[in-house]
Structure formats: structure tokens, C-alpha cells
Scaffold this active site. Sequence first.
Site, PDB file in Angstrom:
ATOM      1  CE  LYS A 145      23.408 100.396  80.893  1.00 18.49           C
ATOM      2  NZ  LYS A 145      24.844 100.599  81.174  1.00 18.49           N
ATOM      3  CE  LYS A 241      28.820 103.385  85.829  1.00 15.02           C
ATOM      4  NZ  LYS A 241      28.692 102.220  84.910  1.00 15.02           N
TER       5      LYS A 241
END
Length: 323
Positions: A145, A241
Site C-alpha cells: 500500500k 472484489k
Amino acid sequence: MLIERGNYPLARPFSITGYVFNSTDTVQVTLKDGEHCGRGEGIGVYYNDDTIDGMVAQLESVRQAVESGLCREEVQELLPPGGALNALDCAFWDLEAKRAGVSVWQLLDMSPKPLHTVCTIGIDTPEAMAELARTYSRYPNLKIKLSDDRPIERLEAIRAARPDATLVIDVNQGWSFDELREYTPAAQRLGIAMIEQPLARGADECLEGFRSPVPLGADESCLHAGEYAAVAPRYDVINIKLDKCGGLTQGLRLAELARADNKALMVGNMTGTSLSMAPAFVIGQFCRFVDIDGPLLLARDIEYGLTYGEGGVVEAPVPRLWG
């Protein structure tokens, strides 16, 4: 239809661009027909204000229709893409398999293979991220990230700590187009396999015609199959997702569209339990990049959770969990 809320603390705070998470809230749906039951879990989509209260309200709004005997395909028209539809849709898949006395794999005419998941490192100091990368030495695939705060410094520290690892980075809409152009040469030099969602959703038209030296992936920019055509010219990889698109039924539809265009696929997660990862494991069968590490970030998982072995190998879910 049973609707239950859950809260699962994370093993450590998890930081991405603009957010810090300390726990994961879930909605779990159980469907029963007397003898059999099916389960599904939704986390929602935080950047769409897809909250637990909202998901419960959506599910309550269709309770009567579901309990009157609607099937899985009919339910697709009752709820919008998001966590509520995901939990309900996946519960239907689980129930259908158990009613038929077969596995989800048999319903889909598929043979599951083990997957190699990434393990995710949240934003921290370069030194802390590098140390966590060393701690994750059993995982050959890492997802990093990043924000616009010293991203290359962080990547260089991680790469020095893990020269062996396959690295993908996730910016969560945190860069401008100028920053993307500035950072991609260094990302290429550091052997980054993919840059996920560098620009803000709705502000990525500039990617059309842009030749990135590192493949670009769409996450927030492509929530469901209805958005695919608009973003397809801008990205090399589509991240599916189930909380975004509304469950396994919709995830399979999006996968079919992207595969027809020869796009690479990624399966991702919103940091749920193994009950969220189990149907995502089905999508993972089609994917170049696999991110189903949600349970690894939790202080505790649910019973009969997925098995995460050496090298980040994840085995198919056992029927007592799902499918």
C-alpha cells in the site's frame, strides 16, 4: 433468512491512502430450507458509504421476497451492487450446493487448484514496511500500500529487504497523473509487477492512450460489470472484489467480460474473514494476481477457515466453511 453482524479486530492497524483500519465489521447471511443452510459474508465498500447499517437495511428490505422463495438469479434484480447483495448471493450459492449434495465446483463444472495469495503491507515508515516484508519471508508475493508520501523510498526499502519477492503496489487513488508518470520509471526499475488504482475514480480518462511501463490495474474505477466497458481502454488488469460487484454471480460475469478482452484479472478483498475469501477463491481460479489474504490481517478468523501454507499457498475451502 438470518442476518448477523460481526466485528473482527485486526492483528495490527492497517493504513492505506486516507484511512486507518483497526477492525473489520461484517454482515453474515444464513439461508435455511429446513435441512440445509448456506452462508455468505459482506463487508461493504467503505468509499461508497456501503455501511453495515445500510447493508442490514437492504437485506431486511428483501427478507419477505427471499423467504417467499425467490431464487439466486431473481435476487440480482432486487439489490444494487455492494456488500448486501454479495452476502446474500454467496449464501445462495452455498445453499444450492448443499441442497444438490455437490460442491460449488461441480455446479460450475470446474476443478479447483490451490492459489498463491499476496500478503499485504500497509503504509508505515519505510523501515517498518521493510521489516514487515522480511517477516513475511514465507510469502513470495507481496502487495504494498502506498500514497503520494515518499512512495519510491518505501519501495526501495522493501525491495532491498525482499529482492526475491514479486511486488504489486496499490495506491488507492492516491496519485495524480503527473505523479504516476514520475513514479513509473522507478517502479519499472524496481521490478514492480503491477500498479493498482493510481488515480482517483472518475478522474482517469487521461490513462487512455498512456503507455505505462508497468501494467495498471483498475480497482475503485471498476466496481461491477456495468462499468467495465468505460474503463477497459485505460487498464491492463481488472480487480474483481465480490463486495464491489455484488457477489459470485456478478463476479463471474465481470470475469467473463474481461477475459474476452484478454485482460489480466486480479481477485481482491475488503479484509473479511475466510467466509468472504471462500467464494473469492472461485474467481481466483481465473486470475494472474490473487489477493485473498484478509484472514491473515485479522487477530482471529472464523471456524473452519482457509488454510494458508508455505509460499502463500491457499487451499480450496472445506464444505463446512462454504461451497
